[in-house]
Design a protein around this motif. Sequence first.
Motif, PDB file in Angstrom:
ATOM      1  N   ARG A  73       0.838  -1.202   0.000  1.00 23.39           N
ATOM      2  CA  ARG A  73       0.000   0.000   0.000  1.00 23.39           C
ATOM      3  C   ARG A  73       0.871   1.249   0.000  1.00 23.39           C
ATOM      4  O   ARG A  73       1.670   1.465   0.914  1.00 23.39           O
ATOM      5  CB  ARG A  73      -0.906  -0.022   1.232  1.00 23.39           C
ATOM      6  CG  ARG A  73      -1.750   1.218   1.394  1.00 23.39           C
ATOM      7  CD  ARG A  73      -3.048   0.905   2.103  1.00 23.39           C
ATOM      8  NE  ARG A  73      -3.843  -0.037   1.295  1.00 23.39           N
ATOM      9  CZ  ARG A  73      -4.905  -0.699   1.741  1.00 23.39           C
ATOM     10  NH1 ARG A  73      -5.301  -0.536   2.987  1.00 23.39           N
ATOM     11  NH2 ARG A  73      -5.562  -1.526   0.952  1.00 23.39           N
ATOM     12  N   GLY A  74       0.730   2.064  -1.025  1.00 21.81           N
ATOM     13  CA  GLY A  74       1.456   3.334  -1.087  1.00 21.81           C
ATOM     14  C   GLY A  74       0.573   4.470  -0.615  1.00 21.81           C
ATOM     15  O   GLY A  74      -0.574   4.260  -0.209  1.00 21.81           O
ATOM     16  N   ALA A  75       1.092   5.686  -0.682  1.00 20.50           N
ATOM     17  CA  ALA A  75       0.325   6.837  -0.210  1.00 20.50           C
ATOM     18  C   ALA A  75      -0.948   6.999  -1.032  1.00 20.50           C
ATOM     19  O   ALA A  75      -2.020   7.299  -0.512  1.00 20.50           O
ATOM     20  CB  ALA A  75       1.185   8.089  -0.296  1.00 20.50           C
ATOM     21  N   GLU A  76      -0.836   6.776  -2.345  1.00 16.47           N
ATOM     22  CA  GLU A  76      -2.013   6.981  -3.190  1.00 16.47           C
ATOM     23  C   GLU A  76      -2.445   5.739  -3.954  1.00 16.47           C
ATOM     24  O   GLU A  76      -3.561   5.666  -4.432  1.00 16.47           O
ATOM     25  CB  GLU A  76      -1.718   8.093  -4.209  1.00 16.47           C
ATOM     26  CG  GLU A  76      -1.677   9.448  -3.539  1.00 16.47           C
ATOM     27  CD  GLU A  76      -0.981  10.483  -4.391  1.00 16.47           C
ATOM     28  OE1 GLU A  76      -0.678  10.184  -5.555  1.00 16.47           O
ATOM     29  OE2 GLU A  76      -0.734  11.572  -3.854  1.00 16.47           O
ATOM     30  N   ARG A  77      -1.539   4.803  -4.094  1.00 14.11           N
ATOM     31  CA  ARG A  77      -1.820   3.625  -4.909  1.00 14.11           C
ATOM     32  C   ARG A  77      -1.487   2.371  -4.135  1.00 14.11           C
ATOM     33  O   ARG A  77      -0.633   2.389  -3.250  1.00 14.11           O
ATOM     34  CB  ARG A  77      -0.938   3.612  -6.165  1.00 14.11           C
ATOM     35  CG  ARG A  77      -1.011   4.852  -6.993  1.00 14.11           C
ATOM     36  CD  ARG A  77      -2.305   4.864  -7.759  1.00 14.11           C
ATOM     37  NE  ARG A  77      -2.321   5.992  -8.677  1.00 14.11           N
ATOM     38  CZ  ARG A  77      -3.432   6.471  -9.221  1.00 14.11           C
ATOM     39  NH1 ARG A  77      -4.587   5.936  -8.936  1.00 14.11           N
ATOM     40  NH2 ARG A  77      -3.384   7.473 -10.050  1.00 14.11           N
ATOM     41  N   ASP A  78      -2.126   1.284  -4.523  1.00 13.23           N
ATOM     42  CA  ASP A  78      -1.709  -0.027  -4.038  1.00 13.23           C
ATOM     43  C   ASP A  78      -0.959  -0.741  -5.160  1.00 13.23           C
ATOM     44  O   ASP A  78      -1.182  -0.453  -6.337  1.00 13.23           O
ATOM     45  CB  ASP A  78      -2.932  -0.874  -3.660  1.00 13.23           C
ATOM     46  CG  ASP A  78      -3.449  -0.548  -2.271  1.00 13.23           C
ATOM     47  OD1 ASP A  78      -3.014   0.470  -1.702  1.00 13.23           O
ATOM     48  OD2 ASP A  78      -4.279  -1.315  -1.763  1.00 13.23           O
ATOM     49  N   TYR A  79      -0.119  -1.673  -4.775  1.00  8.21           N
ATOM     50  CA  TYR A  79       0.587  -2.489  -5.760  1.00  8.21           C
ATOM     51  C   TYR A  79       0.309  -3.946  -5.440  1.00  8.21           C
ATOM     52  O   TYR A  79       0.565  -4.385  -4.320  1.00  8.21           O
ATOM     53  CB  TYR A  79       2.088  -2.193  -5.729  1.00  8.21           C
ATOM     54  CG  TYR A  79       2.341  -0.742  -6.044  1.00  8.21           C
ATOM     55  CD1 TYR A  79       2.362  -0.310  -7.361  1.00  8.21           C
ATOM     56  CD2 TYR A  79       2.467   0.193  -5.015  1.00  8.21           C
ATOM     57  CE1 TYR A  79       2.524   1.034  -7.662  1.00  8.21           C
ATOM     58  CE2 TYR A  79       2.623   1.537  -5.299  1.00  8.21           C
ATOM     59  CZ  TYR A  79       2.650   1.957  -6.625  1.00  8.21           C
ATOM     60  OH  TYR A  79       2.792   3.284  -6.918  1.00  8.21           O
ATOM     61  N   VAL A  80      -0.223  -4.656  -6.406  1.00  7.30           N
ATOM     62  CA  VAL A  80      -0.535  -6.063  -6.213  1.00  7.30           C
ATOM     63  C   VAL A  80       0.569  -6.873  -6.899  1.00  7.30           C
ATOM     64  O   VAL A  80       0.795  -6.723  -8.104  1.00  7.30           O
ATOM     65  CB  VAL A  80      -1.910  -6.392  -6.815  1.00  7.30           C
ATOM     66  CG1 VAL A  80      -2.158  -7.895  -6.781  1.00  7.30           C
ATOM     67  CG2 VAL A  80      -2.998  -5.648  -6.049  1.00  7.30           C
ATOM     68  N   VAL A  81       1.270  -7.663  -6.117  1.00 11.09           N
ATOM     69  CA  VAL A  81       2.361  -8.469  -6.661  1.00 11.09           C
ATOM     70  C   VAL A  81       1.886  -9.918  -6.674  1.00 11.09           C
ATOM     71  O   VAL A  81       1.587 -10.486  -5.619  1.00 11.09           O
ATOM     72  CB  VAL A  81       3.639  -8.319  -5.805  1.00 11.09           C
ATOM     73  CG1 VAL A  81       4.780  -9.154  -6.395  1.00 11.09           C
ATOM     74  CG2 VAL A  81       4.044  -6.845  -5.707  1.00 11.09           C
TER      75      VAL A  81
END
Length: 699
Positions: free
Chosen positions: A640-648
């Motif tokens: 989870r980033g400040a504005e976006r999530d990253y799905v790995v």
Amino acid sequence: MSSHLTGRLAPRPDGFLPVGPTTPRWPLGPHGIAYGGDYNPEQWPEEVWLEDVELMVQAGVNLVSVGIFSWALLEPREGELDLGWLDRLLELLHAHGIAVDLGTPTASPPAWFFATYPQAHVVGRDGTVLGFGSRGMAGPSSPEYRRAAVRITTALAERYGTHPAVVLWHVHNEYGAPVSEDYSPSSAAAFREWLRVRYGTLDALNAAWGTAFWGQHYGEWDHVGVPSVAPSVVNPAQRLDFARFSDHALRECFRAERDAIRAHSDRPVTTNFMATACPSTDLWAWAREVDVVSDDHYLDAADPRGYVGLAMAADLTRSVAGGRPWILMEHSTSAVNWQPRNVAKRPGEMARNALTHLGRGADAVLFFQWRASRSGAEKFHSAMLPHAGTSSRVWREVCELGAAVSQLGEVRGSRVVADAAVLWDWESFWAQDLEWRPSVDLDHRERVAAVYDRLWRDGLTVDFAHPEADLSAYPLVVAPASYLISAAAARNLTAYVEAGGTLVVLCFSGVVDEHDAVHPGGYLAPLADALGVTVEEFLPLRAGEHVRLAWTDGEDDEPASDVWADAVVLHGADVVARYVDGPAAGGPAVTRNSRGDGAGWYVSTRLTGDALAAVLHRAYADAGLTRSELPDDVEVVRRRGAERDYVVAVNHTEAAVAVPADGTDLLSGERVAGTVKVPAGGVVVVRTGAADARVIDVG
Ligand code: GAL
């Protein structure tokens, strides 16, 4: 050879910003994931160095660790420095935009050191003096070693503390390996001092160690010694304290070097941990001492599903880092050299390994080592640049991975979202590992791994937690092996349940206090309120023996378990499964207790496979967790980033799989709507929309 990654193959353009007084301690630079590895150019003529750095640029390398084993070259005679070669090396790297993680070489003192100070050799538990010609440190409590280590570290910090290439300090190497305990006279003296501080009086020491047993009572401090080999089992409380002291002595060495660096440098300081591989260092304590956590991980080649152990090591590393991003300091491009059968990684496996670490919170992907060594004990260890050179599969995959990593810069700094916590306490493991336990077949490593494996298969992301940590963020906490539990930890776990948490405790937990003394009230007494049970007697099984269980809720399967049974006494808990046969026949095997707003589960036997799953799945229902519907061996983690999530998403299977996601595939640049196809053996990283979007359905 087909690529398992779809990233562009251009060398990465980004480098690191020059560091200055206002630069954050880590990570440095404007963006990007660090990529590179240990670089030992002292093993090669200088003509090779230029080729090295040019190939590094080609591979996308932007960070290398240097100088880790260079003490004998940096200080060829006591007090005489030869830093010219390191000056030239740092200039060369800097000129090519490659940042440096500068090692202090104190894991491997030179020949002159041991010749001058033979008393600094480490002494084993059986009195063996450990010789020279290998790696491995001097005795950590040796005053001569500490003096020499701080002197060379200070010299390096003075010279390179503000060097523009240096972005990170790498103190020593893997504290605790290959030896963690020293039974030398200097260690014995330091142990006594440590005990004086811990206990104050000899009376307190005698009480804590229970020295009334076997006539060990001490009347003089000078008579207290290290727990060397003795005619029979040595007092476990003494051994547990020696484990604590040994860990502390190593940490003192680290602190001394770190502080010597800080006097001359504002760059962050780390030392490479081995989260699941080094049992002797309490990383909860170590992590508080470093500016950034870093970890080394090597696959267990004997385990065809070693990627689950990899994920566990990464999760533990992130957990000791307090959830902050961490550095994967070492892993291998292919085979290692030190296992009985050093299985080479298959095509694509290196990238899956590397990006699994990244998915689980690593902001740096580094290897041991850059160029394979021609000589020495590690010549059969894989490297980024193998003996076969650039016309090799490994080299091609190293370049592909470098290119892929360069596409993932924006992931840096984001935090992994976890669903559950598993308790992990090195002190408890040290105590449980001592001799004369009720059964040699009950192994805390196996229990933790079994629980982790189940949660992993069910698609739940796990944080590890100390039993005294704040657990309120987790709907589910599992204690697979909490043999030693402090009163504070027991209160913490009880409060967690009362506040609505779901706690699952496995057998041989809640047994002793911090002195390895059985808790007043008997086994499990400190957790009796949370679990609604205590244990009257341990009933371990014979080797190979099984017992059968029956569910009380009507489920008609009769799971079998092995190794262990308890005579469980109910204090309000409901029986979920009973023993059908064996030494506890008719008695409770699995129980569930409602307490406050939560539930406390107790599993009094060693459940494996489907039986363990059956209990955990019931506990998920209490905790409001549901399982992923993806096939086995497909792992999905969210950062989870400040504005976006990253799905790995990492696909360890031989068939493509569709993983739910919406957003942009960062490696291909393509839009993803609804699902993303992860090729067989492939990895996909998707940038998703708003941080609160729940795209992957694991809950
Ligand atoms: C690590 C160590 C490295 C290298 C590597 C080989 O534990 O830090 O220096 O020996 O193992 O796998």
